[in-house]
Design a protein around this motif. Sequence first.
Motif, PDB file in Angstrom:
ATOM      1  N   LEU A  14       8.949  -9.181 -10.910  1.00 34.17           N
ATOM      2  CA  LEU A  14       7.984  -8.580  -9.988  1.00 34.17           C
ATOM      3  C   LEU A  14       7.223  -9.624  -9.188  1.00 34.17           C
ATOM      4  O   LEU A  14       6.709 -10.593  -9.735  1.00 34.17           O
ATOM      5  N   GLU A  15       7.166  -9.388  -7.874  1.00 35.38           N
ATOM      6  CA  GLU A  15       6.343 -10.189  -6.976  1.00 35.38           C
ATOM      7  C   GLU A  15       5.359  -9.262  -6.280  1.00 35.38           C
ATOM      8  O   GLU A  15       5.728  -8.176  -5.827  1.00 35.38           O
ATOM      9  N   LEU A  16       4.111  -9.687  -6.210  1.00 33.84           N
ATOM     10  CA  LEU A  16       3.069  -8.866  -5.602  1.00 33.84           C
ATOM     11  C   LEU A  16       2.610  -9.465  -4.280  1.00 33.84           C
ATOM     12  O   LEU A  16       2.417 -10.671  -4.164  1.00 33.84           O
ATOM     13  N   LEU A  17       2.402  -8.589  -3.312  1.00 31.74           N
ATOM     14  CA  LEU A  17       1.792  -8.989  -2.050  1.00 31.74           C
ATOM     15  C   LEU A  17       0.403  -8.389  -2.002  1.00 31.74           C
ATOM     16  O   LEU A  17       0.242  -7.170  -1.997  1.00 31.74           O
ATOM     17  N   ASP A  18      -0.596  -9.235  -2.032  1.00 31.78           N
ATOM     18  CA  ASP A  18      -1.972  -8.765  -1.947  1.00 31.78           C
ATOM     19  C   ASP A  18      -2.330  -8.562  -0.483  1.00 31.78           C
ATOM     20  O   ASP A  18      -1.822  -9.257   0.400  1.00 31.78           O
ATOM     21  N   THR A  19      -3.192  -7.595  -0.212  1.00 34.11           N
ATOM     22  CA  THR A  19      -3.628  -7.326   1.158  1.00 34.11           C
ATOM     23  C   THR A  19      -5.132  -7.092   1.177  1.00 34.11           C
ATOM     24  O   THR A  19      -5.706  -6.678   0.174  1.00 34.11           O
ATOM     25  N   PRO A  20      -5.777  -7.348   2.319  1.00 41.68           N
ATOM     26  CA  PRO A  20      -7.205  -7.035   2.412  1.00 41.68           C
ATOM     27  C   PRO A  20      -7.431  -5.532   2.267  1.00 41.68           C
ATOM     28  O   PRO A  20      -6.562  -4.727   2.577  1.00 41.68           O
ATOM     29  N   GLY A  21      -8.601  -5.162   1.805  1.00 40.35           N
ATOM     30  CA  GLY A  21      -8.929  -3.743   1.700  1.00 40.35           C
ATOM     31  C   GLY A  21      -9.014  -3.106   3.071  1.00 40.35           C
ATOM     32  O   GLY A  21      -9.427  -3.748   4.036  1.00 40.35           O
ATOM     33  N   ILE A  22      -8.622  -1.849   3.153  1.00 41.74           N
ATOM     34  CA  ILE A  22      -8.609  -1.169   4.447  1.00 41.74           C
ATOM     35  C   ILE A  22      -9.393   0.133   4.378  1.00 41.74           C
ATOM     36  O   ILE A  22      -9.174   0.955   3.507  1.00 41.74           O
ATOM     37  N   LEU A  23     -10.303   0.296   5.317  1.00 41.82           N
ATOM     38  CA  LEU A  23     -10.938   1.584   5.546  1.00 41.82           C
ATOM     39  C   LEU A  23     -10.371   2.159   6.838  1.00 41.82           C
ATOM     40  O   LEU A  23     -10.089   1.406   7.768  1.00 41.82           O
ATOM     41  N   TRP A  24     -10.200   3.477   6.901  1.00 45.18           N
ATOM     42  CA  TRP A  24      -9.727   4.049   8.143  1.00 45.18           C
ATOM     43  C   TRP A  24     -10.884   4.148   9.119  1.00 45.18           C
ATOM     44  O   TRP A  24     -12.047   4.174   8.729  1.00 45.18           O
ATOM     45  N   PRO A  25     -10.600   4.186  10.447  1.00 46.20           N
ATOM     46  CA  PRO A  25     -11.652   4.032  11.459  1.00 46.20           C
ATOM     47  C   PRO A  25     -12.758   5.079  11.423  1.00 46.20           C
ATOM     48  O   PRO A  25     -13.916   4.764  11.590  1.00 46.20           O
ATOM     49  N   LYS A  26     -12.414   6.348  11.205  1.00 45.79           N
ATOM     50  CA  LYS A  26     -13.433   7.388  11.227  1.00 45.79           C
ATOM     51  C   LYS A  26     -13.235   8.331  10.053  1.00 45.79           C
ATOM     52  O   LYS A  26     -12.130   8.517   9.573  1.00 45.79           O
ATOM     53  N   PHE A  27     -14.326   8.917   9.594  1.00 46.55           N
ATOM     54  CA  PHE A  27     -14.252   9.888   8.518  1.00 46.55           C
ATOM     55  C   PHE A  27     -14.514  11.266   9.109  1.00 46.55           C
ATOM     56  O   PHE A  27     -15.614  11.554   9.539  1.00 46.55           O
ATOM     57  N   ASP A  28     -13.491  12.115   9.145  1.00 44.94           N
ATOM     58  CA  ASP A  28     -13.687  13.474   9.647  1.00 44.94           C
ATOM     59  C   ASP A  28     -14.595  14.256   8.709  1.00 44.94           C
ATOM     60  O   ASP A  28     -15.320  15.148   9.124  1.00 44.94           O
ATOM     61  N   ASN A  29     -14.550  13.902   7.446  1.00 42.55           N
ATOM     62  CA  ASN A  29     -15.367  14.571   6.441  1.00 42.55           C
ATOM     63  C   ASN A  29     -16.502  13.629   6.033  1.00 42.55           C
ATOM     64  O   ASN A  29     -16.259  12.568   5.463  1.00 42.55           O
ATOM     65  N   GLN A  30     -17.724  14.011   6.348  1.00 39.58           N
ATOM     66  CA  GLN A  30     -18.859  13.137   6.062  1.00 39.58           C
ATOM     67  C   GLN A  30     -19.055  12.912   4.565  1.00 39.58           C
ATOM     68  O   GLN A  30     -19.607  11.895   4.148  1.00 39.58           O
ATOM     69  N   THR A  31     -18.603  13.868   3.747  1.00 42.76           N
ATOM     70  CA  THR A  31     -18.712  13.705   2.294  1.00 42.76           C
ATOM     71  C   THR A  31     -17.917  12.488   1.828  1.00 42.76           C
ATOM     72  O   THR A  31     -18.357  11.743   0.950  1.00 42.76           O
ATOM     73  N   ILE A  32     -16.741  12.283   2.418  1.00 40.67           N
ATOM     74  CA  ILE A  32     -15.919  11.124   2.062  1.00 40.67           C
ATOM     75  C   ILE A  32     -16.686   9.838   2.354  1.00 40.67           C
ATOM     76  O   ILE A  32     -16.713   8.912   1.542  1.00 40.67           O
ATOM     77  N   GLY A  33     -17.312   9.788   3.510  1.00 41.06           N
ATOM     78  CA  GLY A  33     -18.091   8.607   3.866  1.00 41.06           C
ATOM     79  C   GLY A  33     -19.211   8.337   2.877  1.00 41.06           C
ATOM     80  O   GLY A  33     -19.454   7.195   2.476  1.00 41.06           O
ATOM     81  N   MET A  34     -19.887   9.396   2.454  1.00 37.28           N
ATOM     82  CA  MET A  34     -20.961   9.229   1.470  1.00 37.28           C
ATOM     83  C   MET A  34     -20.419   8.735   0.140  1.00 37.28           C
ATOM     84  O   MET A  34     -20.995   7.852  -0.483  1.00 37.28           O
ATOM     85  N   HIS A  35     -19.320   9.303  -0.304  1.00 35.22           N
ATOM     86  CA  HIS A  35     -18.726   8.881  -1.580  1.00 35.22           C
ATOM     87  C   HIS A  35     -18.362   7.406  -1.554  1.00 35.22           C
ATOM     88  O   HIS A  35     -18.583   6.675  -2.524  1.00 35.22           O
ATOM     89  N   LEU A  36     -17.792   6.955  -0.443  1.00 35.70           N
ATOM     90  CA  LEU A  36     -17.430   5.542  -0.305  1.00 35.70           C
ATOM     91  C   LEU A  36     -18.670   4.660  -0.326  1.00 35.70           C
ATOM     92  O   LEU A  36     -18.670   3.578  -0.917  1.00 35.70           O
ATOM     93  N   ALA A  37     -19.732   5.127   0.302  1.00 35.95           N
ATOM     94  CA  ALA A  37     -20.986   4.365   0.297  1.00 35.95           C
ATOM     95  C   ALA A  37     -21.587   4.327  -1.104  1.00 35.95           C
ATOM     96  O   ALA A  37     -22.097   3.302  -1.550  1.00 35.95           O
ATOM     97  N   PHE A  38     -21.491   5.441  -1.834  1.00 35.86           N
ATOM     98  CA  PHE A  38     -22.044   5.497  -3.187  1.00 35.86           C
ATOM     99  C   PHE A  38     -21.421   4.432  -4.092  1.00 35.86           C
ATOM    100  O   PHE A  38     -22.120   3.790  -4.867  1.00 35.86           O
ATOM    101  N   ILE A  39     -20.096   4.254  -4.020  1.00 38.20           N
ATOM    102  CA  ILE A  39     -19.429   3.331  -4.947  1.00 38.20           C
ATOM    103  C   ILE A  39     -19.450   1.886  -4.453  1.00 38.20           C
ATOM    104  O   ILE A  39     -19.036   0.981  -5.170  1.00 38.20           O
TER     105      ILE A  39
END
Length: 291
Positions: free
Chosen positions: A179-204
Amino acid sequence: MNNLENQGGVNKSVINWYPGHMTKAVRQMKEDIKLIDLVIELLDARIPLSSRNPDIDDLGKNKARLVLLNKSDLADETDNNKWIQYFKDKGIIALKINSKNKQGIKEINNAVQIACKEKIERDKKRGIINRPVRAMVVGIPNVGKSTFINAYAGRAAAKTGNKPGVTKGKQWIKLNKNLELLDTPGILWPKFDNQTIGMHLAFIGSINDNILDVTELAYQLVKLLATTYPKVVVERYKIEGHEDPLQVMYQVAEVRGCKLKGNQPDLEKTSKIIMDDFRAGKLGRITLDKL
């Protein structure tokens, strides 16, 4: 404090945050995906849906998939099992792990072999024996990718940090001959259609705290927990509780001695205590995304 009482969610300018280096990372991933056999997606077990990036489904189509519910020790165990079944029903292998104490890490090798069974059999038919599985590790910021890679490798193979954005570049990491692993930077998508998702991400903590209103964030968390885990805040801080989240925060400020001049409650300090306790699991095992 009127914004806390009148506003229904975290400010939208916060939720749509999308640093430039992430746009570059998505472009790079589109190129890198051609090189790999398996997409290993790390999710935060407390928000398995909110921490999924829809771009990954598109980028990883026609590739073997493995989902890892990281920080599962911080999430409600009943919900952990429900989410494992959810992914299984979608034909995706999913495991509960805790990268910090390496819980569940040993099970991954077998899961990789199962997920890549077709690829391995194709190689054998072509006479290709023991070619390493090439895997891409993906996940949103602060989900624990670097800690996971180091735990899996058994050494400090990837740079780690407790702030979003520590992993900026691409790294290939050879774990073993299989096994070989390729690490990548974390990615957030540009906009959150659901504001609850944005809040959850901010909470953690997947959105940089420096651009957030921590008092607003704590208010929204207390408000949410009042309906999903009504006892946790009361039991943690030994307070009476209240229907109004703001009154709950005042009580926490009183108990913890968070005071400003004139004996006024220091809500900013109180809010940081609440957010830190939630993120560290001191409020108990909590899952915010429910099935």
